[in-house]
Motif scaffolding. Structure first.
Motif, PDB file in Angstrom:
ATOM      1  N   ALA A 148       0.789  -1.115   0.032  1.00 36.94           N
ATOM      2  CA  ALA A 148      -0.084  -0.008   0.028  1.00 36.94           C
ATOM      3  C   ALA A 148       1.098   1.156  -0.048  1.00 36.94           C
ATOM      4  N   VAL A 155       3.522   2.250   2.538  1.00 38.87           N
ATOM      5  CA  VAL A 155       2.941   2.790   3.891  1.00 38.87           C
ATOM      6  C   VAL A 155       3.585   1.504   5.053  1.00 38.87           C
ATOM      7  N   THR A 428      -1.865  -2.781   7.823  1.00 37.05           N
ATOM      8  CA  THR A 428      -1.616  -2.611   6.421  1.00 37.05           C
ATOM      9  C   THR A 428      -1.401  -3.995   5.756  1.00 37.05           C
ATOM     10  N   ASN A 431      -4.755  -5.337   3.435  1.00 34.49           N
ATOM     11  CA  ASN A 431      -4.999  -4.875   2.283  1.00 34.49           C
ATOM     12  C   ASN A 431      -5.139  -6.352   1.450  1.00 34.49           C
TER      13      ASN A 431
END
Length: 583
Positions: A148, A155, A428, A431
């Motif tokens: 991401a 990220v 994260t 995702n």
């Protein structure tokens, strides 16, 4: 991500009404008037202002379409400004790439395919920089790499790498762009610094070691690896050695794997300043001499370390308990200057085969547990307020296709009076797990007494284990304790740990959240908060407008419904603040 099929249909535009001309291009897309030298040709129409108008089609010289899209302008240097959806094609006619441009800059999602027509990757852009998801796929269409980005920055400085069985590992690449993240040492006889996107270590006299390491907490219970590309830049006379270090607490407590300029390696650990060698100096042909970089890697798996030099396994040794949460590089002896331009830490990303027994010793840190239901694909979970009350740390655990996924979560809304709470996954790694849609519906209609319902959850985790449990029964009253109009009374067996879990009707619609029972006091008496109260809470607290999901499992048999629904029901584990323990 946008629907690919929908996007492709956008190219069924009418042809431009302007007169088209043919232009020829070389293999490197230089315009040429010599057709014999051309590898491509273009069909393009120009408006009265001398700029392109309508759809532009580029072709391989064979006549197969190579590119299609809009070009709004071409400057005197031949630089094109693209707009809208543009598509590239392979010589066999398959889609190769599709991108959206706004005023010549990448925006929205870019898709990639191979020559067989398989989707191989997706990238989200905003104003010409990566912003959103970045995904690469295996040929079987399962994710291989997932990351991401936020305004061009990775990220969390982490991406996920999956094996072909769908097991992910978190990969932490180092870009050497922020010296503040590193613990560095500088003195008269030694230096360590981050510059030129490298980590540099230098010893001038050979009397002292020097180090460079950064915070990198490793999961000692799982699989992890650390690798570094180390190059000897300058060297003095005498024996010299350098390598990687991990589990670092300080300069007196760490594990190490080092190589020498004489073609040998050594492994061990330093504890309270005492150097314990697990493998003495051992010669190997795997080490490159001179200024050629050496790729060192240590893998921890199955309670042992595996040591690798330039892709060749050179040794194994028993795993030693980690002493700290830092990892980095050291010059262990001699006069030399080295640099590191590749440093990657990789570890399991909360995925492991589903456990078939009771929780392990690692679970003792959790003071409380409950159940929940994913009520939005973006990571929002509904549960009971009493499940997360006083939480210091919250972890949610899903099981999908017999693989366990754990994510960090936080409370975004809690209502003690109604015993409802909304959690948000703030991890994260989610995702890669995020579903495209939820399969169940939500009904706020009042159920009749006698209606069949069933619950999914994790009762008595420490006694019954962490596999999801199914129980069923009937609506026995349309109100709860003390005639509470927001609750149902149910005959579904409810135990500690079921709290916050979903209650479904036999069509697969969410009708409530289980929240109370009379264990050992009154048989077949339990309670569930009605979904109408949950929807009301979502309407007032959910970011944006909450849209109830569409039930796509209504016609499936009960056993199939359970197989699908259990992937959306997480175990919620809570570490309580000290003042809430034993309350």
């Amino acid at each position: 991500m946008k629907n690919v099929a929908f996007i492709l249909s956008a190219f069924l535009f009418p042809l431009s009404l302007f007169c088209q001309t043919t232009e020829f291009f070389t293999a490197d897309w230089k315009k040429t008037k010599n057709k014999e030298k051309a590898s491509y040709y273009r069909m393009i129409a120009y408006g009265a202002n001398g700029q392109p108008t309508g759809i532009v089609n580029d072709y391989y010289i064979s006549g197969q379409l190579q590119w299609r899209g809009y070009i709004t302008s071409i400057d005197k240097n031949g630089t094109e400004t693209r707009s809208g959806w543009c598509t590239w094609f392979y010589p066999n006619g398959q889609f190769q790439q599709q991108s959206f441009y706004f005023n010549g800059r990448l925006d929205s999602t870019t898709y990639y395919w191979n020559e067989n027509g398989d989707l191989t990757g997706e990238e989200d852009y905003k104003d010409n920089v990566l912003h959103g998801a970045w995904i690469r796929y295996f040929p079987n269409k399962k994710p291989r790499l997932v990351a991401a980005y936020n305004n061009g920055k990775l990220v969390g400085n982490v991406y996920l790498e999956y094996d072909e069985n769908g097991i992910p590992a978190a990969v932490y690449p180092e870009f050497f762009d922020n010296a503040a993240e590193w613990t560095l040492f500088n003195g008269k006889d030694y230096t360590s610094e981050v510059k030129e996107r490298k980590l540099w270590l230098n010893t001038r006299t050979g009397y002292y070691r020097t180090y460079g390491y950064k915070y990198m907490k490793l999961d000692a219970a799982g699989i992890f690896s650390i690798e570094a590309a180390v190059t000897l830049d300058k060297a003095g006379s005498g024996f010299k050695s350098h390598g990687i270090m991990w589990g670092v607490k300080d300069q007196s407590n760490y594990d190490y794997f080092i190589i020498s300029d004489q073609g040998s390696f050594q492994t061990g650990y330093v504890q309270n300043g005492i150097d314990v060698k697990t493998l003495a100096w051992t010669s190997t042909s795997a080490i490159k001499q001179g200024k050629s970089p050496n790729l060192l890697k240590v893998v921890k798996a199955n309670n042992e370390y595996i040591f690798v030099i330039n892709g060749q396994v050179v040794a194994t040794a028993p795993f030693q308990p980690l002493m700290g949460n830092y990892a980095g590089v050291t010059v262990a002896s001699g006069i030399e200057r080295i640099y590191v331009d590749r440093f990657i830490v990789q570890q399991e990303a909360g995925a492991a085969p589903e456990e078939k027994n009771t929780p392990t010793v690692g679970d003792v840190e959790w003071n409380a547990s409950g159940s929940g239901i994913l009520i939005d694909r973006n990571g929002f979970i509904a549960t009971n307020e009493h499940v997360i009350k006083g939480a210091q740390v919250i972890e949610v655990e899903f099981v999908k296709n017999n693989v366990k996924y754990t994510f960090n979560a936080e409370v975004i809304k809690a209502d003690e009076a109604q015993d409802l709470a909304i959690l948000k996954i703030n991890d994260t790694r989610y995702n890669a797990f995020k579903p495209s849609a939820l399969p169940y519906g939500i009904t706020t209609n009042l159920l009749d007494i006698g209606s069949g319902v069933f619950a999914l959850g994790y009762p008595e985790m420490w006694k019954l284990g962490k596999n999801i449990k199914f129980t069923d029964g009937k609506i026995s009253a349309q109100t709860g304790a003390q005639d509470n109009p927001y609750w149902y009374q149910i005959t579904v067996p409810i135990q500690h740990g079921n709290s916050g879990g979903p209650l479904f009707d036999n069509d697969g619609n969410l009708v409530g959240l289980t929240n109370a029972g009379f264990v050992g006091q009154m048989d077949n008496v339990g309670y569930a908060i009605k979904s109408s109260l949950l929807v009301q809470m979502l309407g007032s607290s959910f970011p944006g407008t909450y849209t109830t999901p569409l039930n796509i499992i209504k016609e499936k048999p009960l056993t199939e419904k359970i197989k699908i629904l259990k992937s959306y029901v997480p175990l919620i584990k809570v570490k309580l603040k000290d003042q809430y323990i034993n309350k």
